[in-house]
Write an enzyme that holds these catalytic residues in place. Structure first.
Site, PDB file in Angstrom:
ATOM      1  N   CYS A 191       0.828  -1.206   0.000  1.00 21.67           N
ATOM      2  CA  CYS A 191       0.000   0.000   0.000  1.00 21.67           C
ATOM      3  C   CYS A 191       0.869   1.265   0.000  1.00 21.67           C
ATOM      4  CB  CYS A 191      -0.946  -0.056   1.201  1.00 21.67           C
ATOM      5  SG  CYS A 191      -2.481   0.802   0.957  1.00 21.67           S
ATOM      6  N   ARG A 213     -12.296   4.778  -4.076  1.00 19.59           N
ATOM      7  CA  ARG A 213     -11.492   3.887  -3.274  1.00 19.59           C
ATOM      8  C   ARG A 213     -11.735   2.447  -3.676  1.00 19.59           C
ATOM      9  NH1 ARG A 213      -8.323   5.562   0.769  1.00 19.59           N
ATOM     10  NH2 ARG A 213      -7.538   3.845   2.004  1.00 19.59           N
ATOM     11  N   HIS A 259      -3.610  -6.444   1.796  1.00 21.08           N
ATOM     12  CA  HIS A 259      -3.720  -6.513   3.253  1.00 21.08           C
ATOM     13  C   HIS A 259      -4.359  -7.850   3.609  1.00 21.08           C
ATOM     14  CE1 HIS A 259      -2.704  -2.286   3.504  1.00 21.08           C
ATOM     15  NE2 HIS A 259      -3.673  -1.982   2.675  1.00 21.08           N
TER      16      HIS A 259
END
Lengths: 447, 241
Positions: free
Chosen positions: B94, B128, B190
């Site tokens: 990220c 997003r 993640h």
């Protein structure tokens, strides 16, 4: 409109808010005693209930939003359910638990005379955005507070002290905090959000840490520091079974208080509720009585008897900080062995990303667990997390189906023993359904 | 045998539970009798480029990312470039992934420079990208969770980590996820990613030990819980997207 028959508490509000966007303002403006709001990442439901119990003990009739329906629609539907046909609320005061994302709109519509903010933690980032964004949004909302109103803040949380800077002139700021060195941690846990100074970015220095990033801190660079609180908690005695006792030093002298729910975080919740109600002018005797008689909120911490000398203790978990506190409470007794059931779902209300499980310090359980059953949609993720926390795989068992998982766990519970269950939000709802069918608990909307 | 791990900006770039990757590398090494030392480093700490076999660099919030980007333009950035050139293994995720590239271009304001050990650049996006993902890679399928608004594009020197089977991937356009250049890995995964992708964890572990110990045969482990989590996450990814 009458209250709905089932647990779906937001629907009437959705209809009404669509018809009349001003309905929340109209309804609350008619409350003779005005309104108060409770905001915060952790513990706001319990704090609101403590707050409400104290007000009711003092003889006030309170209009509030129960069962965790804390988005704007939930607020509107709560008030509609409690209003008479001519739109009047038969209540003296409004008390609302408000979701962090709904705070700006709720402030604009309700204009409460007191806002109590507990804390700001990282919570379900996929839903709320980053912690800086939330803090900024709160700061902008606080700027709109009306002179003559009061802001009650937790001095131990640097974010709260930072937020106090945004209170307009004429808004009274009241701080509460803990001062009990024997319970202070020596190093910051892993799930910490605010180890850096919010003003200048320098690493904060902590003289005491109570929960996560909350404690006694100062910035060695810019001087940002924890203010001396108006209400100080001292001499804390914790007990899982009986709740906590402590002394609250107030501007009018010390008060011996007892709160019927366990855990250090509930001491914070009780201190916030006490500081807010005392500030509103509620008599100390009512504060004391209200806190003492308080019973646990739906699922936050709840003890259930199976009727055969076996027990369940349910504690809702929704983020690393809350989970760490539950684990700290369960491992408080250094010799006690634990049998646990951990139920993790990944639906919207739980947070869809289960990464947060890796920020919880399960390592603390390694030498303490006799047995762990995991359940829910992410039962295997949880089982894996426990394995990597150093718990022997032979002690870990998983089953996604929650009812079946509970049955499996209960096979290991002997008379006199307690199964400690920590579910996420929707897992708690499913678990309650299972327990309701067994006749062990009442549906939460009837509480 | 000893594995030296550097946890870069452990206090600033530590959101989304990426710490699980450090825990996984540590445990999987220890279960095989390999010693592990984790150094948690942050702004102002000196990085010895020869010391570490494995660097982990996770995601952070915007504000923290600016602080870190600034620090990377000094001594630390030079040390990391040297370490990467010498074959140290990097897992960057990220925000960390973005800062390993050439730059991050925000909506307004100046570009935030990275250290350029990955031939990638990132542009702020409006939407997003959030949700469960499945990525097909040369190490097997990876299951994870993405949560980013930056869109990352690869230059000719970097190759993608894999193909997005479920999820948006690097930029929601080219169907690719992550980047590899030498021993530097970047991605938006993640979850944490390594605990339920033990095949990928072991690949990184083997690669990390190679620099100092040559080809190390890793003793097999019982991965039944890990793979059960892998399968459950695969099921959730198809069910939720």
């Amino acid at each position: 409109m009458h209250r709905t028959g089932r647990g779906g508490t937001a629907l009437p509000g959705l209809v009404a808010a669509t018809i009349d966007p001003f309905i929340l303002r109209d309804l609350t403006a008619r409350l003779p005693g005005g309104s108060a709001m409770v905001i915060g990442t952790n513990g706001k439901t319990t704090t609101t209930r403590l707050f409400g119990t104290i007000l009711e003990t003092a003889g006030l009739k309170v209009a509030n939003n129960r069962s965790g329906s804390n988005l704007l629609r939930g607020l509107t539907s709560t008030l509609l359910n409690q209003a008479s046909l001519d739109g009047k609320l038969a209540a003296d005061m409004g008390l609302f638990e408000v979701d962090e994302a709904a705070f700006p709109k709720a402030q604009a519509k309700i204009l409460p005379k007191l806002i109590l903010i507990n804390n700001l933690f990282r919570d379900q980032l996929d839903r709320y955005g980053e912690i800086d964004t939330v803090r900024k949004q709160w700061a902008n909302t606080i700027k709109t507070m009306v002179p003559g109103t009061t802001l009650v803040l937790n001095a131990d949380d640097p974010s709260m002290v930072y937020l106090a800077r945004f209170a307009p002139e004429g808004v009274r700021t009241v701080f509460f905090g803990l001062d009990h060195p024997p319970l202070a941690l020596t190093e910051l846990p892993h799930a910490v959000d605010a180890a850096r100074c919010i003003v200048c970015g320098t690493t904060l220095i902590y003289d005491a840490i109570y929960i996560s990033h909350m404690g006694h801190y100062h910035c060695p660079n810019c001087g940002f520091h924890r203010p001396d609180p108006d209400f100080v908690v001292k001499a804390i005695e914790l007990s899982v079974e009986d709740g906590s006792q402590f002394v609250l030093n107030t501007p009018d002298g010390p008060l011996d208080l007892k709160v019927g729910v366990p855990g250090l975080y509930n001491v914070y919740n009780a201190a916030g509720a006490a500081a807010a109600t005392l500030t509103l002018g509620i008599a100390p005797a009512h504060v004391k009585e209200g806190l003492a008689k308080f019973k646990s909120v739906f699922g936050r911490i709840e003890r259930v008897s199976l009727g055969d000398d076996r027990y369940l203790l349910l504690a809702l978990v929704k983020n690393p900080v809350g989970f760490n506190e539950v684990l700290r409470m369960l491992t408080n007794d250094p010799v006690k062995r634990l049998k646990m059931m951990i139920v993790i779902n990944d639906l919207y209300a739980d947070g869809r990303d289960v990464s947060w499980l890796w920020d919880v310090d399960f390592e603390i359980l390694a030498e303490r667990l006799d047995f762990a059953q995991t359940g829910g949609l992410r039962a295997t993720d949880m089982a894996n997390r426990l394995k990597y926390a150093g718990i022997k795989p032979s002690k870990i068992s998983w089953e996604e189906n929650i009812a079946a998982s509970l049955e499996k766990a209960l096979e290991y519970i002997e008379p006199g023993e307690t199964l400690y269950i920590t579910p996420t939000y929707t897992a708690m709802l499913q678990l309650r359904e299972v327990l309701t069918k067994k006749g062990l608990v009442v549906p939460f909307w009837e509480e | 045998m000893k594995l030296e791990i550097a946890f870069l900006y452990h206090d600033l770039m530590n959101i989304y539970g990426d710490r699980g990757n450090i825990i996984t590398m540590t445990q999987r090494a220890k279960w095989r009798g390999i010693d592990v030392n984790v150094s948690s480093l942050t702004v102002g700490d000196k990085v010895d480029p020869d010391k570490y076999d494995f660097y982990f660099f996770g995601g952070g919030q915007d504000k923290e990312q600016y602080t870190v980007a600034d620090d990377l333009q000094g001594e630390t950035g030079r040390a990391l470039k040297e370490a990467a050139a010498n074959g140290a293994v990097f897992l960057t995720i990220c925000g960390g992934y973005q800062l390993m590239g050439h730059y991050y271009r925000p909506d307004k304001g100046k570009d935030i420079p990275g250290i350029g050990v990955l031939d990638v650049y990132t542009v702020a996006g409006k939407k997003r990208c959030i949700g469960n993902v499945i990525v097909e890679t040369e190490f097997g399928n990876l299951v994870a969770f993405e949560n980013h608004s930056g869109k990352t594009f690869l230059g000719p020197k970097a190759r993608p980590l894999g193909k997005s089977v479920v999820g948006f991937g690097n930029n929601a356009k080219d169907g690719q996820e992550g980047a590899i250049q030498g021993n530097v890995f970047g991605c938006y995964l993640h979850g944490s990613v390594l605990p339920k992708n033990p095949h990928f964890a072991d690949h990184l572990l083997q690669l990390s030990l190679k620099r100092r110990y040559g080809n190390v045969e890793l003793a097999p482990l019982d991965d039944s819980i890990e793979m059960a989590a892998h399968r459950a996450a695969t099921k959730r990814a198809y069910a939720t997207r």
